[in-house]
Design a protein around this motif. Sequence first.
Motif, PDB file in Angstrom:
ATOM      1  N   GLY A 210    -116.130 -33.016 -26.418  1.00  0.00           N
ATOM      2  CA  GLY A 210    -115.894 -33.386 -27.799  1.00  0.00           C
ATOM      3  C   GLY A 210    -115.502 -32.206 -28.660  1.00  0.00           C
ATOM      4  O   GLY A 210    -115.063 -32.378 -29.803  1.00  0.00           O
ATOM      5  N   ALA A 211    -115.638 -30.995 -28.134  1.00  0.00           N
ATOM      6  CA  ALA A 211    -115.301 -29.785 -28.883  1.00  0.00           C
ATOM      7  C   ALA A 211    -114.070 -29.101 -28.299  1.00  0.00           C
ATOM      8  O   ALA A 211    -113.848 -27.913 -28.546  1.00  0.00           O
ATOM      9  CB  ALA A 211    -116.488 -28.817 -28.887  1.00  0.00           C
ATOM     10  N   GLY A 212    -113.265 -29.838 -27.560  1.00  0.00           N
ATOM     11  CA  GLY A 212    -112.098 -29.251 -26.908  1.00  0.00           C
ATOM     12  C   GLY A 212    -111.175 -28.500 -27.850  1.00  0.00           C
ATOM     13  O   GLY A 212    -110.803 -27.341 -27.574  1.00  0.00           O
ATOM     14  N   PRO A 213    -110.752 -29.091 -28.988  1.00  0.00           N
ATOM     15  CA  PRO A 213    -109.835 -28.376 -29.881  1.00  0.00           C
ATOM     16  C   PRO A 213    -110.399 -27.064 -30.413  1.00  0.00           C
ATOM     17  O   PRO A 213    -109.692 -26.049 -30.471  1.00  0.00           O
ATOM     18  CB  PRO A 213    -109.602 -29.392 -31.017  1.00  0.00           C
ATOM     19  CG  PRO A 213    -109.850 -30.725 -30.392  1.00  0.00           C
ATOM     20  CD  PRO A 213    -110.960 -30.486 -29.412  1.00  0.00           C
ATOM     21  N   GLN A 214    -111.667 -27.067 -30.788  1.00  0.00           N
ATOM     22  CA  GLN A 214    -112.278 -25.845 -31.321  1.00  0.00           C
ATOM     23  C   GLN A 214    -112.409 -24.775 -30.245  1.00  0.00           C
ATOM     24  O   GLN A 214    -112.194 -23.580 -30.500  1.00  0.00           O
ATOM     25  CB  GLN A 214    -113.656 -26.159 -31.913  1.00  0.00           C
ATOM     26  CG  GLN A 214    -113.621 -27.105 -33.105  1.00  0.00           C
ATOM     27  CD  GLN A 214    -113.792 -28.567 -32.702  1.00  0.00           C
ATOM     28  OE1 GLN A 214    -113.423 -28.957 -31.587  1.00  0.00           O
ATOM     29  NE2 GLN A 214    -114.363 -29.360 -33.602  1.00  0.00           N
ATOM     30  N   LEU A 215    -112.771 -25.184 -29.028  1.00  0.00           N
ATOM     31  CA  LEU A 215    -112.910 -24.211 -27.944  1.00  0.00           C
ATOM     32  C   LEU A 215    -111.549 -23.648 -27.535  1.00  0.00           C
ATOM     33  O   LEU A 215    -111.427 -22.446 -27.241  1.00  0.00           O
ATOM     34  CB  LEU A 215    -113.600 -24.869 -26.746  1.00  0.00           C
ATOM     35  CG  LEU A 215    -115.061 -25.277 -26.975  1.00  0.00           C
ATOM     36  CD1 LEU A 215    -115.587 -26.086 -25.799  1.00  0.00           C
ATOM     37  CD2 LEU A 215    -115.939 -24.055 -27.216  1.00  0.00           C
ATOM     38  N   ARG A 216    -110.519 -24.482 -27.523  1.00  0.00           N
ATOM     39  CA  ARG A 216    -109.176 -23.989 -27.226  1.00  0.00           C
ATOM     40  C   ARG A 216    -108.728 -22.973 -28.283  1.00  0.00           C
ATOM     41  O   ARG A 216    -108.119 -21.942 -27.959  1.00  0.00           O
ATOM     42  CB  ARG A 216    -108.181 -25.151 -27.190  1.00  0.00           C
ATOM     43  CG  ARG A 216    -108.276 -26.068 -25.974  1.00  0.00           C
ATOM     44  CD  ARG A 216    -107.296 -27.215 -26.134  1.00  0.00           C
ATOM     45  NE  ARG A 216    -107.436 -28.251 -25.135  1.00  0.00           N
ATOM     46  CZ  ARG A 216    -106.534 -28.523 -24.193  1.00  0.00           C
ATOM     47  NH1 ARG A 216    -105.430 -27.805 -24.107  1.00  0.00           N
ATOM     48  NH2 ARG A 216    -106.728 -29.505 -23.335  1.00  0.00           N
ATOM     49  N   LEU A 235    -111.736 -31.282 -19.616  1.00  0.00           N
ATOM     50  CA  LEU A 235    -111.795 -31.022 -21.054  1.00  0.00           C
ATOM     51  C   LEU A 235    -110.570 -30.253 -21.540  1.00  0.00           C
ATOM     52  O   LEU A 235    -110.103 -30.465 -22.659  1.00  0.00           O
ATOM     53  CB  LEU A 235    -113.079 -30.247 -21.378  1.00  0.00           C
ATOM     54  CG  LEU A 235    -113.318 -29.847 -22.833  1.00  0.00           C
ATOM     55  CD1 LEU A 235    -113.409 -31.078 -23.726  1.00  0.00           C
ATOM     56  CD2 LEU A 235    -114.587 -29.011 -22.958  1.00  0.00           C
ATOM     57  N   PHE A 236    -110.037 -29.362 -20.703  1.00  0.00           N
ATOM     58  CA  PHE A 236    -108.915 -28.518 -21.116  1.00  0.00           C
ATOM     59  C   PHE A 236    -107.641 -28.811 -20.328  1.00  0.00           C
ATOM     60  O   PHE A 236    -106.806 -27.920 -20.133  1.00  0.00           O
ATOM     61  CB  PHE A 236    -109.300 -27.041 -20.973  1.00  0.00           C
ATOM     62  CG  PHE A 236    -110.559 -26.664 -21.701  1.00  0.00           C
ATOM     63  CD1 PHE A 236    -110.659 -26.807 -23.072  1.00  0.00           C
ATOM     64  CD2 PHE A 236    -111.657 -26.176 -20.994  1.00  0.00           C
ATOM     65  CE1 PHE A 236    -111.825 -26.464 -23.743  1.00  0.00           C
ATOM     66  CE2 PHE A 236    -112.817 -25.819 -21.662  1.00  0.00           C
ATOM     67  CZ  PHE A 236    -112.905 -25.963 -23.043  1.00  0.00           C
ATOM     68  N   ASN A 237    -107.509 -30.031 -19.848  1.00  0.00           N
ATOM     69  CA  ASN A 237    -106.310 -30.382 -19.101  1.00  0.00           C
ATOM     70  C   ASN A 237    -105.047 -29.985 -19.864  1.00  0.00           C
ATOM     71  O   ASN A 237    -104.990 -30.108 -21.086  1.00  0.00           O
ATOM     72  CB  ASN A 237    -106.276 -31.895 -18.839  1.00  0.00           C
ATOM     73  CG  ASN A 237    -107.105 -32.277 -17.634  1.00  0.00           C
ATOM     74  OD1 ASN A 237    -107.660 -31.425 -16.948  1.00  0.00           O
ATOM     75  ND2 ASN A 237    -107.219 -33.567 -17.374  1.00  0.00           N
ATOM     76  N   ASP A 238    -104.048 -29.518 -19.116  1.00  0.00           N
ATOM     77  CA  ASP A 238    -102.733 -29.137 -19.646  1.00  0.00           C
ATOM     78  C   ASP A 238    -102.739 -27.817 -20.395  1.00  0.00           C
ATOM     79  O   ASP A 238    -101.688 -27.380 -20.885  1.00  0.00           O
ATOM     80  CB  ASP A 238    -102.141 -30.235 -20.557  1.00  0.00           C
ATOM     81  CG  ASP A 238    -102.015 -31.571 -19.836  1.00  0.00           C
ATOM     82  OD1 ASP A 238    -101.695 -31.548 -18.637  1.00  0.00           O
ATOM     83  OD2 ASP A 238    -102.246 -32.617 -20.463  1.00  0.00           O
ATOM     84  N   ASP A 239    -103.887 -27.163 -20.523  1.00  0.00           N
ATOM     85  CA  ASP A 239    -103.887 -25.823 -21.104  1.00  0.00           C
ATOM     86  C   ASP A 239    -103.467 -24.835 -20.019  1.00  0.00           C
ATOM     87  O   ASP A 239    -104.040 -24.837 -18.922  1.00  0.00           O
ATOM     88  CB  ASP A 239    -105.282 -25.464 -21.631  1.00  0.00           C
ATOM     89  CG  ASP A 239    -105.261 -24.211 -22.488  1.00  0.00           C
ATOM     90  OD1 ASP A 239    -104.939 -23.122 -21.947  1.00  0.00           O
ATOM     91  OD2 ASP A 239    -105.579 -24.299 -23.684  1.00  0.00           O
ATOM     92  N   PRO A 240    -102.463 -24.015 -20.264  1.00  0.00           N
ATOM     93  CA  PRO A 240    -101.974 -23.103 -19.209  1.00  0.00           C
ATOM     94  C   PRO A 240    -102.978 -22.063 -18.770  1.00  0.00           C
ATOM     95  O   PRO A 240    -102.779 -21.397 -17.740  1.00  0.00           O
ATOM     96  CB  PRO A 240    -100.745 -22.447 -19.860  1.00  0.00           C
ATOM     97  CG  PRO A 240    -100.961 -22.588 -21.334  1.00  0.00           C
ATOM     98  CD  PRO A 240    -101.700 -23.883 -21.511  1.00  0.00           C
ATOM     99  N   PHE A 241    -104.071 -21.919 -19.521  1.00  0.00           N
ATOM    100  CA  PHE A 241    -105.081 -20.923 -19.159  1.00  0.00           C
ATOM    101  C   PHE A 241    -106.417 -21.579 -18.792  1.00  0.00           C
ATOM    102  O   PHE A 241    -107.480 -20.982 -18.957  1.00  0.00           O
ATOM    103  CB  PHE A 241    -105.256 -19.920 -20.299  1.00  0.00           C
ATOM    104  CG  PHE A 241    -104.026 -19.084 -20.537  1.00  0.00           C
ATOM    105  CD1 PHE A 241    -103.715 -18.028 -19.694  1.00  0.00           C
ATOM    106  CD2 PHE A 241    -103.154 -19.384 -21.573  1.00  0.00           C
ATOM    107  CE1 PHE A 241    -102.568 -17.270 -19.888  1.00  0.00           C
ATOM    108  CE2 PHE A 241    -102.012 -18.637 -21.782  1.00  0.00           C
ATOM    109  CZ  PHE A 241    -101.711 -17.575 -20.939  1.00  0.00           C
ATOM    110  N   TYR A 242    -106.331 -22.786 -18.260  1.00  0.00           N
ATOM    111  CA  TYR A 242    -107.522 -23.527 -17.805  1.00  0.00           C
ATOM    112  C   TYR A 242    -107.711 -23.299 -16.315  1.00  0.00           C
ATOM    113  O   TYR A 242    -106.861 -23.662 -15.500  1.00  0.00           O
ATOM    114  CB  TYR A 242    -107.342 -25.013 -18.111  1.00  0.00           C
ATOM    115  CG  TYR A 242    -108.439 -25.934 -17.629  1.00  0.00           C
ATOM    116  CD1 TYR A 242    -109.774 -25.529 -17.577  1.00  0.00           C
ATOM    117  CD2 TYR A 242    -108.143 -27.238 -17.243  1.00  0.00           C
ATOM    118  CE1 TYR A 242    -110.773 -26.388 -17.144  1.00  0.00           C
ATOM    119  CE2 TYR A 242    -109.133 -28.112 -16.811  1.00  0.00           C
ATOM    120  CZ  TYR A 242    -110.445 -27.681 -16.761  1.00  0.00           C
ATOM    121  OH  TYR A 242    -111.428 -28.539 -16.333  1.00  0.00           O
ATOM    122  N   LEU A 243    -108.843 -22.713 -15.937  1.00  0.00           N
ATOM    123  CA  LEU A 243    -109.156 -22.392 -14.549  1.00  0.00           C
ATOM    124  C   LEU A 243    -109.768 -23.560 -13.788  1.00  0.00           C
ATOM    125  O   LEU A 243    -110.079 -23.431 -12.612  1.00  0.00           O
ATOM    126  CB  LEU A 243    -110.123 -21.211 -14.486  1.00  0.00           C
ATOM    127  CG  LEU A 243    -109.589 -19.861 -14.960  1.00  0.00           C
ATOM    128  CD1 LEU A 243    -110.741 -18.880 -15.141  1.00  0.00           C
ATOM    129  CD2 LEU A 243    -108.558 -19.312 -13.981  1.00  0.00           C
TER     130      LEU A 243
END
Length: 548
Positions: A210-216, A235-243
């Motif tokens: 639920g805090a994905g935008p703030q954490l990104r 939670l961070f799908n499609d973020d290029p820096f998601y491990l």
Amino acid sequence: MRVFEKVAETLIGLGVRQVFGVVGSGNYDVTKALIARGATYVAARHEGGAASMADAFGRVGSSVPVISLHQGCGLTNAITGIAEAAKSGTPMLILAAEVASSAIHSNFRIEQSHLVESVGAASFRISRETAARDVALAYRTAVTRRIPVLVNLPLDIQNSETTEEYAASVASGAAILTVAEPVTEDISHLADLIERSNRPVIIAGRGGRGAGPQLRDLAEVSGALLATSAVARGLFNDDPFYLDISGGFSTPLAARTIQDSDLIISFGSALNMWTMRHGELIGPDTTVVQVDVDALAPGKHRPVDFGVLGDAGLTAAAAARELRSRGFSRVGYRTEEIAQAIKSEGRWQDVPYEDLGDGERIDPRTLTIALDGMLDKERVVAVDSGNFLGYPSAFLDIPDENGLVFSQAFQCVGLGLASVIGAAYAQPDRLPVLGTGDGGALMAAAEMESVVRLGIPLVVIVYNDSAYGAEVHHFGEDDDAMGLITFPDTDFAAIARGYGFAAQTVRNLEDLEPVREWLDGSRDKPLLIDAKTVSFASWWLEEAFKGH
């Protein structure tokens, strides 16, 4: 109005809409009263199934679920599912009938409160004069403490009349849940630690959902990479820096990248042995920060350098504001080299392996990668426990943080089939998919009838190695007592057809064509895939057994 009616009215006023259970004489009236007031009721075949359904619904649904149980044996049957929910932090209510105080010789009499409290749940007992307030307090406890809560409903009180006037709306779910604001001094110190780091990693757990935008946003300004525990995967799908996952399911790239970080900031993750691989993912000079709404969480599983009491979203947003107010921004760990590595080897589907399939048994990695490309992208995946569990957990992509039900806190085999039913009700627009082993499928087989009766078009993948594979590889394949944990092959396709499933036995990739046909068809029956899999030790259970 009778007390059981007041209980139902109060729960509906609090926002309860989903009930799972097995009806007996003691909980018949309250269950009917809930249905009459608009709740959806799902009848399980076993109380343990009802508990796991509610647990799954509570994880990925939008409201607090209820389990309705008979007194005594109804509750004891459900206790394993309740223990899993308690250890996983799932808020839900358990409505259990209870023998009257005068029935001291009843065979149904047990210490129900002691039973649930022994596995980490809380308990309340209603009275005639304060039943609605008792239920509201139980609800508040479930939401704020994030645990299952038992509401004992004594039979003599249930059917008595009440004149209590209590408006459940004053204690609605939204009003109950308070959000923890971090203190300014903690945010300032967190910003100092970020400024001093060069390779920060943010790890989000269930409390970070639920805090994905703030954490990104915090990751971007601080130059941090992103990862999640298994339960928050997606939670961070499609973020290029998601491990992807941090822990036993980490890809080799994720593991070495997290190990090389100099600052780990956890948001709502327990940092337990699973997420940190017994501490192996923490470098010798790495600073560890733990952010949580539970004041007792920081340092609970391992020492941390700094603990922050605060909501994940509010804390991340405040830290990002503080850094920007200082004029701070940097690339940090978010380099083009790292982005390219994540793109090329950041998913298990991209990691090379030697296919061990022999034509009679299929490699579980080959099977799962093929299914990942076939199944609907909009899916909700539930995973049972066993040697196989990493394949559906890590090799099947999921759409977001509400796409995986990972019921592994109690490490109990057999919860998966009921869990996927609960997940299907929580996420009705997604294809429900279950990954289970042959042991778990047999333990839960009764709920196959529930799947068919309820008309759920789900996919069950049975990783069938004809053994309790985790124990086989833990004790050694040459152990003299191997007959204790290996079994003759079971024809799950035949069993499933008997319940009304469509079914397919899979030994190689060519056998998956009927699965594609089912997916392209009407899906008027659920589908079970009896995958005869090669058995070999999984790396994640080798890690897990270090903690035993």
